[in-house]
Design an enzyme around this catalytic site. Structure first.
Site, PDB file in Angstrom:
ATOM      1  N   SER A 157      48.559  33.190  55.363  1.00  0.00           N
ATOM      2  CA  SER A 157      47.131  33.288  55.089  1.00  0.00           C
ATOM      3  C   SER A 157      46.502  31.921  55.308  1.00  0.00           C
ATOM      4  CB  SER A 157      46.891  33.817  53.673  1.00  0.00           C
ATOM      5  OG  SER A 157      45.513  34.051  53.447  1.00  0.00           O
ATOM      6  N   THR A 158      45.908  31.335  54.286  1.00  0.00           N
ATOM      7  CA  THR A 158      45.190  30.071  54.435  1.00  0.00           C
ATOM      8  C   THR A 158      46.091  28.987  55.018  1.00  0.00           C
ATOM      9  OG1 THR A 158      43.949  30.671  52.470  1.00  0.00           O
ATOM     10  CG2 THR A 158      43.747  28.398  53.235  1.00  0.00           C
ATOM     11  N   MET A 276      46.876  31.500  50.049  1.00  0.00           N
ATOM     12  CA  MET A 276      46.448  31.650  48.672  1.00  0.00           C
ATOM     13  C   MET A 276      46.847  33.021  48.140  1.00  0.00           C
ATOM     14  SD  MET A 276      42.577  31.258  47.166  1.00  0.00           S
ATOM     15  CE  MET A 276      41.956  32.613  48.174  1.00  0.00           C
ATOM     16  N   ASP A 279      50.154  37.773  48.143  1.00  0.00           N
ATOM     17  CA  ASP A 279      50.447  38.821  49.115  1.00  0.00           C
ATOM     18  C   ASP A 279      51.745  38.499  49.854  1.00  0.00           C
ATOM     19  OD1 ASP A 279      50.165  41.072  50.730  1.00  0.00           O
ATOM     20  OD2 ASP A 279      48.975  39.997  52.230  1.00  0.00           O
TER      21      ASP A 279
END
Length: 338
Positions: A157-158, A276, A279
């Protein structure tokens, strides 16, 4: 001016955010930043006098600052991420609600305040494709039926757009099939897959339902669809379909990893990288319990040590490695299977 006013009003309305200033362009920002000392800055890519990419290249190496891009659907977003921006939010258009856009931006600004800024040099490309020669060539794995029966899942993700590239560009063209979930808004996953395809040795494309997994192919889950692995006899394909968000995301790393744990009968590898939240952690644990070899990005090299941190905490990670070393760890494991 209108866009700045909207951003200032929307960010200021959030109880955890204080807007300490604004700049009319990048040169104005460079002059104001030393005095304002913000925790996070939002930045457009296309600006007069000095664009966002050049600003990041000039400023971040000596003044690390978490930057969230607020930009339109544009390939240059990935160049800005390569220059060190933490994340991006797509500018709202006629189809997107302004409140939803501001909510997403506020969430990313809060996250970015604690992000680790790691300016990353632009990745060179493969011989025969535009861009140059790779810095770290990987020898082909070679023929072997064992590696024909391996599937790899990767979630990020991020900070993951560049982190995933750091892994992929170090892998050979005959790597076992890889399915990638990168949290990204609609419109960007196709461009991201095309970027990886230019910069890596294997074929990379945006996944479509029915795509068969085979060596030398990497698929990027399309935005706003859940991507799962499906077994058809001895073959494996992907299914990309609408559905509820899982672990707060669509596509979801958990959706991919759980599908692999449920249907894959051959060897598996799961990789979870910077991002973040959590998940992918539960799905990676399910994969490990089914015998998969699992790799988690370490804290020091993660922009945000959320997803890999939670995965490590619950016992889902067999091996931790830096972003730059994950490919080596993966290749060493694959060679034990031949």
């Amino acid at each position: 001016m209108l866009a700045r006013s909207m951003l200032i009003k929307g960010l200021s309305a959030h109880p955890r955010i204080e807007v300490v200033g604004f700049a009319v362009n990048a040169l104005d920002a460079k002059a104001k930043l030393p005095a304002l000392k913000p925790d996070v800055m939002t930045l457009d890519v296309e600006m007069p006098a000095l664009n966002g990419i050049d600003f990041l290249k000039q400023y971040l190496p000596t003044h690390p600052l978490p930057v969230i891009l607020v930009s339109s659907l544009n390939l240059k977003v990935f160049d800005a991420l390569a220059a060190g921006a933490v994340d991006f939010v797509r500018k709202p258009d006629e189809q997107q609600n302004t409140d939803a856009f501001l909510s997403a931006l506020c969430q990313k600004v809060i996250m970015a305040a604690s992000a680790r800024v790691r300016p990353i040099p632009g990745a060179p490309a493969v011989p025969g494709r535009a861009g140059g020669v790779p810095a770290a060539p990987a020898a082909p794995l070679g023929a072997g039926t064992a590696l024909d029966r391996v599937l790899i899942g990767l979630g990020a993700s991020t900070g993951g757009t560049e982190a995933t590239l750091e892994v992929m560009k170090r892998l050979p063209e005959d790597v076992p099939p890889i399915v990638i979930v990168q949290h990204m808004p609609p419109g960007f996953t196709k461009m991201y897959a095309d970027r990886l395809n230019r910069l890596c040795r294997m074929e990379v494309r945006e996944a479509q339902s029915g795509d068969e997994l085979h060596r030398g192919l990497a698929l990027v889950a399309p935005a706003d669809l859940q991507c799962r692995v499906v077994r058809i006899g001895s073959r494996y394909t992907v299914n990309c379909s609408p559905g509820e968000k899982i672990s707060g995301h669509r596509p979801s790393v958990d959706a991919l990893f759980h599908s692999m744990a449920e249907v894959v009968s051959c060897k598996m590898v799961g990789i979870i990288m910077t991002g973040m939240g959590q998940d992918g952690a539960a799905g990676l644990l399910a994969m490990r319990k089914k015998g998969a070899y699992t790799i988690g990005q370490d804290k020091e090299s993660s922009v945000v040590y959320g997803m890999p941190g939670v995965a490590a905490k619950i016992g889902a990670v067999a091996t931790q490695a830096s972003c730059e070393n994950i490919a080596n760890v993966l290749l060493r494991h694959l060679k034990t299977l031949t």
